[in-house]
Motif scaffolding. Structure first.
Motif, PDB file in Angstrom:
ATOM      1  N   THR A 151      39.778  46.455  21.695  1.00  0.00           N
ATOM      2  CA  THR A 151      38.434  46.639  21.148  1.00  0.00           C
ATOM      3  C   THR A 151      37.662  45.318  21.027  1.00  0.00           C
ATOM      4  OG1 THR A 151      39.277  46.470  18.881  1.00  0.00           O
ATOM      5  CG2 THR A 151      39.159  48.664  19.852  1.00  0.00           C
ATOM      6  N   ARG A 153      33.766  45.798  20.169  1.00  0.00           N
ATOM      7  CA  ARG A 153      32.505  46.140  19.508  1.00  0.00           C
ATOM      8  C   ARG A 153      32.654  47.475  18.794  1.00  0.00           C
ATOM      9  NH1 ARG A 153      28.418  47.924  21.774  1.00  0.00           N
ATOM     10  NH2 ARG A 153      28.942  47.937  23.997  1.00  0.00           N
ATOM     11  N   LEU A 154      31.839  47.663  17.769  1.00  0.00           N
ATOM     12  CA  LEU A 154      31.743  48.970  17.136  1.00  0.00           C
ATOM     13  C   LEU A 154      30.910  49.888  18.018  1.00  0.00           C
ATOM     14  CD1 LEU A 154      31.048  47.963  13.419  1.00  0.00           C
ATOM     15  CD2 LEU A 154      33.250  48.453  14.504  1.00  0.00           C
ATOM     16  N   GLN A 261      35.292  55.589  12.672  1.00  0.00           N
ATOM     17  CA  GLN A 261      34.418  54.578  13.270  1.00  0.00           C
ATOM     18  C   GLN A 261      34.784  54.428  14.740  1.00  0.00           C
ATOM     19  OE1 GLN A 261      31.643  52.491  12.284  1.00  0.00           O
ATOM     20  NE2 GLN A 261      31.759  52.366  14.513  1.00  0.00           N
ATOM     21  N   GLU A 263      34.908  52.862  18.478  1.00  0.00           N
ATOM     22  CA  GLU A 263      34.994  51.477  18.916  1.00  0.00           C
ATOM     23  C   GLU A 263      34.877  51.386  20.434  1.00  0.00           C
ATOM     24  OE1 GLU A 263      37.442  48.606  16.615  1.00  0.00           O
ATOM     25  OE2 GLU A 263      38.583  50.381  16.061  1.00  0.00           O
ATOM     26  N   VAL A 305      33.236  43.189  15.492  1.00  0.00           N
ATOM     27  CA  VAL A 305      34.521  43.553  14.904  1.00  0.00           C
ATOM     28  C   VAL A 305      35.185  42.282  14.386  1.00  0.00           C
ATOM     29  CG1 VAL A 305      34.842  45.561  16.390  1.00  0.00           C
ATOM     30  CG2 VAL A 305      35.761  43.340  17.118  1.00  0.00           C
ATOM     31  N   GLU A 306      36.006  42.428  13.354  1.00  0.00           N
ATOM     32  CA  GLU A 306      36.686  41.267  12.796  1.00  0.00           C
ATOM     33  C   GLU A 306      37.891  40.868  13.631  1.00  0.00           C
ATOM     34  OE1 GLU A 306      37.678  41.933   8.733  1.00  0.00           O
ATOM     35  OE2 GLU A 306      35.581  42.095   8.085  1.00  0.00           O
ATOM     36  N   SER A 308      40.221  42.171  17.364  1.00  0.00           N
ATOM     37  CA  SER A 308      40.425  43.073  18.496  1.00  0.00           C
ATOM     38  C   SER A 308      41.775  43.756  18.341  1.00  0.00           C
ATOM     39  CB  SER A 308      40.381  42.298  19.815  1.00  0.00           C
ATOM     40  OG  SER A 308      40.648  43.167  20.903  1.00  0.00           O
TER      41      SER A 308
END
Length: 319
Positions: A151, A153-154, A261, A263, A305-306, A308
């Motif tokens: 991942t 991005r949201l 959420q 992703e 995102v914090e 990946s």
């Protein structure tokens, strides 16, 4: 994500949208070669770069290391800022290509960008013609059966409305009685249809859903008042809000619905040994700040995102 039209339409819609946005921002300074709001829409991109990391590069499968190139497939898209054609009608630019080049930097690989219709991108990864698919790909449980994901991005959707319209969309009942544009075959269409059914069952006014496939069409409809809002990907809406200056975001929602959420992730062929290196490279650029610079460059910092993650929970299979 819906299937995308062929290259000719992609070129026309993306660049015409940019032109229309510049016209819409009447009263502002005339845009230079970098485009309105300072965005560089030329083939000569001032990309964010970073240094190779040998220990991460060593994780790349030997066949790719020997080739020296990371082959990236994706769709050019129908609107900036994700993946679209520059003003030379042939160079693919956008946030997704910037992320691809950052990965190439860390992995010490040249990046070869290619474009295909939506479904053909999966075929290219299946056949080994491409190493990764980087083009606003949502993680789903069905896709995880054939592919690995990392991942970056949201996956958010946004309602875009005229500035000072007074429209706010915080929950499904807020779309009752509105005329809302959407693209067919997308996650946002499914959510909008579901909300409308809920509202009608609760005795609220129905939502009039109008369908659009090209950015130029739905922005013209929004500007003329033919629709009250357009429900689409958050990055495109955020980019347009900054560039045109005449619209605003009325509400954002997860592309996966209220319980998860969604992703966006880099996609690779399952168990081919590449996803670990991709994941390590993504976390490295998140840590060194170049990831954030790319998000800021294209006006999509609200999708950061914090960390990946490899193969997180994805959109559930359709029943």
């Amino acid at each position: 994500m819906s299937a995308l039209t062929r290259r000719t339409r992609l070129v026309a819609s993306a660049l015409t949208a940019v032109a229309l946005l510049s016209v819409a921002a009447c009263g502002t300074d005339e845009p230079d070669a970098a485009g309105a709001a300072g965005y560089n829409l030329t083939a000569d991109q001032n990309r964010i770069t970073t240094d190779p990391v040998p220990e991460i590069a060593a994780e790349v499968p030997q066949s790719i290391r020997d080739r020296g190139t990371l082959i990236v497939t994706g769709s050019a898209g129908t609107a900036p800022p994700l993946r679209f054609y520059a003003d030379d009608d042939k160079t693919i630019i956008g946030s997704e290509t910037d992320f691809a080049h950052l990965l190439g930097d860390v992995l010490d690989l040249d990046v070869e960008l290619t474009a295909a219709d939506w479904a053909q991108n999966f075929v290219r990864v299946d056949s080994g013609e491409a190493d990764v698919f980087i083009s606003n790909v949502t993680v789903t449980e069905e896709r995880k059966e054939k592919y690995d994901f990392s991942t970056y991005r949201l996956d958010n959707l946004a309602f875009e409305v005229k500035k000072d319209s007074g429209i706010e969309v915080k929950d499904p009942k807020d779309v009752a009685g509105l005329k809302v544009g959407v693209s067919s075959g997308t996650n946002q269409e499914a959510l909008l249809v579901e909300w409308n059914e809920q509202n009608v069952a609760a005795g609220l006014e129905p939502t009039e859903i109008l369908y659009f496939q090209n950015a130029t069409d739905y922005y013209l409809a929004l500007g003329s008042g033919r629709i009250d809002a357009y429900f689409g990907p958050n990055p495109s809406a955020s980019f347009h809000v900054i560039q045109a200056g005449e619209t605003e975001i009325a509400g954002t929602f997860s592309g996966a619905g209220p319980d998860l959420q969604g992703e966006i992730a880099v996609l690779t062929k399952k168990d081919n040994g590449l996803i670990e290196a991709i994941n390590a490279a993504l976390n490295h650029v998140i840590e060194n700040g170049t990831y954030q610079q790319v998000l800021d460059r294209w006006g999509i910092a609200n999708e950061a995102v914090e960390t990946s993650v490899i193969n997180p929970p994805g959109l559930p299979k359709k029943q």
